[in-house]
Design a protein around this motif. Sequence first.
Motif, mmCIF file in Angstrom:
data_model
loop_
_atom_site.group_PDB
_atom_site.id
_atom_site.type_symbol
_atom_site.label_atom_id
_atom_site.label_comp_id
_atom_site.label_asym_id
_atom_site.label_seq_id
_atom_site.Cartn_x
_atom_site.Cartn_y
_atom_site.Cartn_z
ATOM 1 N N ARG A 79 0.825 -1.210 0.000
ATOM 2 C CA ARG A 79 0.000 0.000 0.000
ATOM 3 C C ARG A 79 0.860 1.262 0.000
ATOM 4 N NH1 ARG A 79 -5.534 -0.081 1.767
ATOM 5 N NH2 ARG A 79 -5.519 2.157 1.296
ATOM 6 N N ILE A 80 1.911 1.238 0.813
ATOM 7 C CA ILE A 80 2.756 2.420 0.964
ATOM 8 C C ILE A 80 3.652 2.627 -0.243
ATOM 9 C CG2 ILE A 80 4.623 3.407 2.369
ATOM 10 C CD1 ILE A 80 3.377 1.822 4.751
ATOM 11 N N GLY A 81 3.998 1.526 -0.913
ATOM 12 C CA GLY A 81 4.910 1.612 -2.044
ATOM 13 C C GLY A 81 6.347 1.333 -1.660
ATOM 14 N N VAL A 82 6.534 0.475 -0.655
ATOM 15 C CA VAL A 82 7.873 0.073 -0.203
ATOM 16 C C VAL A 82 8.106 -1.368 -0.652
ATOM 17 C CG1 VAL A 82 9.292 -0.396 1.829
ATOM 18 C CG2 VAL A 82 7.837 1.629 1.765
ATOM 19 N N SER A 83 9.302 -1.670 -1.113
ATOM 20 C CA SER A 83 9.615 -3.029 -1.559
ATOM 21 C C SER A 83 9.452 -4.016 -0.417
ATOM 22 C CB SER A 83 11.052 -3.098 -2.098
ATOM 23 O OG SER A 83 11.205 -2.269 -3.230
ATOM 24 N N LEU A 84 8.970 -5.211 -0.744
ATOM 25 C CA LEU A 84 8.770 -6.234 0.270
ATOM 26 C C LEU A 84 10.078 -6.519 0.997
ATOM 27 C CD1 LEU A 84 6.392 -8.771 -1.497
ATOM 28 C CD2 LEU A 84 5.818 -6.950 0.106
ATOM 29 N N GLY A 85 9.999 -6.617 2.306
ATOM 30 C CA GLY A 85 11.172 -6.887 3.128
ATOM 31 C C GLY A 85 11.933 -5.661 3.555
ATOM 32 N N ASP A 86 11.639 -4.489 2.978
ATOM 33 C CA ASP A 86 12.390 -3.276 3.309
ATOM 34 C C ASP A 86 11.916 -2.658 4.619
ATOM 35 O OD1 ASP A 86 13.875 -3.559 1.070
ATOM 36 O OD2 ASP A 86 13.200 -1.719 0.077
ATOM 37 N N PHE A 87 12.824 -1.940 5.247
ATOM 38 C CA PHE A 87 12.504 -1.165 6.438
ATOM 39 C C PHE A 87 11.622 0.010 6.024
ATOM 40 C CE2 PHE A 87 13.176 1.889 9.805
ATOM 41 C CZ PHE A 87 13.322 1.119 10.947
ATOM 42 N N VAL A 88 10.567 0.267 6.793
ATOM 43 C CA VAL A 88 9.661 1.375 6.486
ATOM 44 C C VAL A 88 10.103 2.606 7.270
ATOM 45 C CG1 VAL A 88 7.296 2.227 6.559
ATOM 46 C CG2 VAL A 88 7.741 -0.179 6.020
ATOM 47 N N GLU A 89 10.476 3.661 6.545
ATOM 48 C CA GLU A 89 10.928 4.906 7.147
ATOM 49 C C GLU A 89 9.761 5.890 7.265
ATOM 50 O OE1 GLU A 89 13.832 5.423 8.338
ATOM 51 O OE2 GLU A 89 15.289 4.159 7.276
ATOM 52 N N LEU A 90 9.969 6.913 8.083
ATOM 53 C CA LEU A 90 8.972 7.974 8.202
ATOM 54 C C LEU A 90 8.729 8.630 6.850
ATOM 55 C CD1 LEU A 90 7.145 9.700 10.035
ATOM 56 C CD2 LEU A 90 9.114 11.236 10.364
ATOM 57 N N SER A 91 9.781 8.786 6.067
ATOM 58 C CA SER A 91 9.634 9.414 4.750
ATOM 59 C C SER A 91 8.726 8.601 3.830
ATOM 60 C CB SER A 91 11.011 9.599 4.097
ATOM 61 O OG SER A 91 11.664 8.349 3.941
ATOM 62 N N ASP A 92 8.712 7.280 4.011
ATOM 63 C CA ASP A 92 7.818 6.439 3.208
ATOM 64 C C ASP A 92 6.360 6.735 3.555
ATOM 65 O OD1 ASP A 92 9.958 5.001 1.947
ATOM 66 O OD2 ASP A 92 10.181 3.842 3.792
ATOM 67 N N LEU A 93 6.080 6.890 4.842
ATOM 68 C CA LEU A 93 4.716 7.206 5.256
ATOM 69 C C LEU A 93 4.323 8.613 4.810
ATOM 70 C CD1 LEU A 93 4.763 5.717 8.875
ATOM 71 C CD2 LEU A 93 3.829 4.678 6.805
ATOM 72 N N ASN A 94 5.262 9.545 4.904
ATOM 73 C CA ASN A 94 4.971 10.907 4.444
ATOM 74 C C ASN A 94 4.672 10.935 2.955
ATOM 75 O OD1 ASN A 94 5.311 11.992 6.997
ATOM 76 N ND2 ASN A 94 7.472 12.478 6.680
ATOM 77 N N ARG A 95 5.438 10.178 2.209
ATOM 78 C CA ARG A 95 5.202 10.125 0.764
ATOM 79 C C ARG A 95 3.831 9.529 0.453
ATOM 80 N NH1 ARG A 95 8.644 6.592 -0.420
ATOM 81 N NH2 ARG A 95 7.150 4.910 -0.663
#
Length: 446
Positions: free
Chosen positions: A292-308
């Motif tokens: 949903r967020i647009g982060v590659s599977l297995g990657d760490f989710v950063e605050l910038s990912d949520l902001n984006r």
Amino acid sequence: MYITRDFKEHVIGKMYDLGYRDLKILSGSVSPIIVERTLSEFSELNLKVYIGMIAKDGISKWTHQTFKHLVQRYPSRLEIYYHTSLPGQHSNIYFWEKPLLLGLEERSFVGSAAFTLNGFDYQKETLVSYNRAEIEEVFKRLALVSCNDVHVETAVTIHNNVEPELVVNFEENQLNLLDIPVNANTNNEFTYIDIPLTINGRTETPPKSGINWGHNGRSGLRQPSRTGNEAYLSISQHVHRENTHFLPDEKEKLLVLTDDGEMFVCVVAQGKRKAIETPDSNSILGAYLRNRIGVSLGDFVELSDLNRYGRDSIRLIKIHEGLYLFDFSVELNLGNCEDRLLYIDDRGSEVISEEEDMQILGETVFIRVPELDIDVYSGWLCSWNEAEGEFLTDSDLIIIKRLGTDEILYDEAGSSLIVAISNYCRTISVLHNMEHLKTLECEIIE
């Protein structure tokens, strides 16, 4: 034999232990969660469910959607049908078809206990063992449509209200759920909680818990034997203090519909009911969120990912006991889209207009505002620099074009997006206060 308690044990568990495997249930109302829990616990059970009062009462869109998901989850073991003939069928019948090899006879239980959490757990009900074979005739007289039938929405009423029979009243000695005032539910004012995906005042994502449960800190290293997708939703203790029954007990399952049409079987986990996770695999939830967020599977989710993405919390809405709606949608409007633009990568630019000593560049990514009939570009005003022999950026610029055309209606340097749009509205004598402008729907065109 009269049964007044422990219906699951007597009506299902003991019969299953005897060797029965094929159960037909006719009930006026049915709780989706009790269907899932039953099939999960009795792994060889084949279940056909007939819901009798839908012709009269209709069915909520959430309950209907959940039934469809459950049939997909148990395609070879579950069938769900709606009775479509008025005045409806309020009987509650549990009919065990005879096993072919064990020499057992058909068995039935009839009475007041509906196949709901109320009927099985929270109300005073009675079922009677009934062994006469003609009970199956009741099923043959039903007018049925499958919950998955392409014409189901024309055969029954699917509405936006909650079925009162599926709402649990936790008061003691409650005899008849129909006595419960529906009040807020008819107005769809549901109870909900907002679950943050961040910590420390929304300044960062958790290093190795919550959405990043499968990681070992911000180094990008995963914990041993983890996929990196493991995740859980962290539930604050004040949720349980303020609403004891918002979530079920620890280790109890719940069904969660998502705003984009998925469904998860979840469980309340960890001490003091402080988490919700997916018991089939605790990577299911994390993989879904990363997609949903647009982060590659297995990657760490950063605050910038949520902001984006545009959202750092999840709203969990209680529809009725055992069924919840998971809202992670992002409504883009003029109040939040400028922040979203900051996180779009690889934005190119093109020359919109050019004179001998001045050039206007606009980004290829732009915002469309249908209500104002405009496309809004972020760009730059560039002046010719004789010494350098090229155009150099002079200032930021907002460029407003007529929607779907190259006609420039307005431009303004050095202002934020919302201020420039507000000033444009004044030039065309369209008065919008700033707060109203911020609520206007828009879309980012890439």
